[in-house]
Design a protein around this motif. Sequence first.
Motif, PDB file in Angstrom:
ATOM      1  N   ASP B 180      37.419  46.419  32.861  1.00 54.77           N
ATOM      2  CA  ASP B 180      36.517  47.486  32.454  1.00 54.77           C
ATOM      3  C   ASP B 180      37.294  48.803  32.319  1.00 54.77           C
ATOM      4  OD1 ASP B 180      33.455  48.857  33.857  1.00 54.77           O
ATOM      5  OD2 ASP B 180      34.407  49.077  31.908  1.00 54.77           O
ATOM      6  N   GLU B 181      37.076  49.484  31.200  1.00 52.91           N
ATOM      7  CA  GLU B 181      37.816  50.735  30.948  1.00 52.91           C
ATOM      8  C   GLU B 181      37.532  51.780  32.021  1.00 52.91           C
ATOM      9  OE1 GLU B 181      38.375  54.062  27.527  1.00 52.91           O
ATOM     10  OE2 GLU B 181      37.298  52.233  26.994  1.00 52.91           O
ATOM     11  N   ARG B 182      36.316  51.712  32.539  1.00 55.22           N
ATOM     12  CA  ARG B 182      35.951  52.676  33.588  1.00 55.22           C
ATOM     13  C   ARG B 182      36.779  52.460  34.846  1.00 55.22           C
ATOM     14  NH1 ARG B 182      29.547  52.648  33.925  1.00 55.22           N
ATOM     15  NH2 ARG B 182      30.009  50.469  33.563  1.00 55.22           N
ATOM     16  N   ASP B 183      37.061  51.199  35.143  1.00 55.60           N
ATOM     17  CA  ASP B 183      37.881  50.883  36.324  1.00 55.60           C
ATOM     18  C   ASP B 183      39.289  51.450  36.161  1.00 55.60           C
ATOM     19  OD1 ASP B 183      35.797  49.633  37.440  1.00 55.60           O
ATOM     20  OD2 ASP B 183      36.462  47.580  36.961  1.00 55.60           O
ATOM     21  N   ARG B 185      40.174  54.005  34.343  1.00 59.92           N
ATOM     22  CA  ARG B 185      40.116  55.477  34.491  1.00 59.92           C
ATOM     23  C   ARG B 185      40.012  55.873  35.956  1.00 59.92           C
ATOM     24  NH1 ARG B 185      35.907  57.320  30.064  1.00 59.92           N
ATOM     25  NH2 ARG B 185      37.073  56.792  28.206  1.00 59.92           N
ATOM     26  N   ALA B 186      39.152  55.150  36.676  1.00 59.35           N
ATOM     27  CA  ALA B 186      38.973  55.456  38.100  1.00 59.35           C
ATOM     28  C   ALA B 186      40.284  55.255  38.853  1.00 59.35           C
ATOM     29  CB  ALA B 186      37.881  54.573  38.687  1.00 59.35           C
TER      30      ALA B 186
END
Lengths: 216, 255
Positions: B180-183, B185-186
Amino acid sequence: MTGRILFITENTLHGNASRFTTWFGGLIIGGVGGVLYGAVMGAFGLNGVQVLYSAAKVPLLLAATTALALPSFFVLNTLLGLRADFGRAVRAVVGTQAAVGVVLAALAPYTALWYLTSGDYHEALLFNGLMFLVASGSAQWVLRRRYRPLIAANRRHRLMLWAWVVVYVFVGTQMGWVLRPFVGSPDHPPTFVRPAAWGNAYVVVFDLVVNEFRRR
Amino acid sequence: MNVLRQLDRILRGDALDRGPTGRRLDFAVAPLVVLAVLLAASYGACMGAFAVLARDTPEWRQVLASAVKVPLLFVLTLVVTFPSLYVFSALLGSRLRLPDLLRVVTAGLAVLVTVLAAFGPIVAFFSVSTTNYPFILLLNVAVFAAAGGFGVTYLYRAVARTAADPRPDDESADADPEEDERDVRAARRERDRDTRRVFVVWVLVFGLVGAQSGWILRPFVGSPDLPFTWFRPKQGSFFEGVGTSVRGLFGGQSR
């Protein structure tokens, strides 16, 4: 000529000498004001040599203090991102010195009157200290007026204004101590600076306060 | 002249923006180090000026000694602390590579020594006009603290900006597409936060090591009651020394 001098003096005191010639003229007038006050200040013992020394030392005090405080002012302004306004900031702080000189000159008659009414050396010292306090305090109006547009453009200028005042007072106090005597004790021969009596203004004041408390 | 322009860009904060090459802090390290050494030496000379007039016979060797020892102090502290900065920074996954770290630290130190040099005239004035040793010691500690504050602030800004830049060779950029791209970034945000934490710890360590290095290299000012010496025997610590100066000043020890 008189009209021009008055015009420059008023612009210096109003803090709106925008043209360089007017601003620089203000510096010359402020310097002359400092010489005038110094001459009166040194007249306590009615000794011509002390008058000359003190006349030279008052503008020297203002100029040397400013010169010593300017390098750190430059670097701190640059670090706070205020370099683009540095020219205006310098004109403000240096122009304030001119105002101090003019105010001192205006206060010179009071000092002369005090010398006529009291022959006490310590009272003369205190009175002159008070006059310097009044002159430098009232010149803050000029500084604040000149800094107002700078602060309106960028609030960091307020911080630099305080930094300047703190460094200037810190250095100026010691400079005044080093360049003493300004009044000239009647018990001592006139001298430009007291030989082997440099010391430190802050430590002397601290010792005085401590000794006073110990005596009680 | 070019190096002065580089220093000016650093002080103005312009060097933190991307340069024509697309990199931040895009300057040649070696000339800036030379300039920083000269600035530190000039402050050292101002510090050592106390030994010229506070003694019965002027001690010019102290001016020379302090002019050599102040740059040496920074070099020694850097030599001790830089390897651990690099290792811990890499350990926590920082995107700052060795050349980046070197430039960040050089820029921070350049700011620090420039502030020191800017206060040099004031220190020199007090050094030649006062004979109170504790006062001069504390004045120098205050100037070092102020300069250190500016250096650290700059360093922190530089790290925050430089560490957040994406790297062309960053392997997390071509991570598993299923991830997941959000992961991603996080994870990057966490890594940048860790990098900044490493720097905060490093700054503290740098300060402590610097203080103790200064203690080892003392005297910088030179007590007027003691004969000139290049180094003093090993005893005590920086903090004990400051405590003694404070007690000396408030104990009314004035000469």
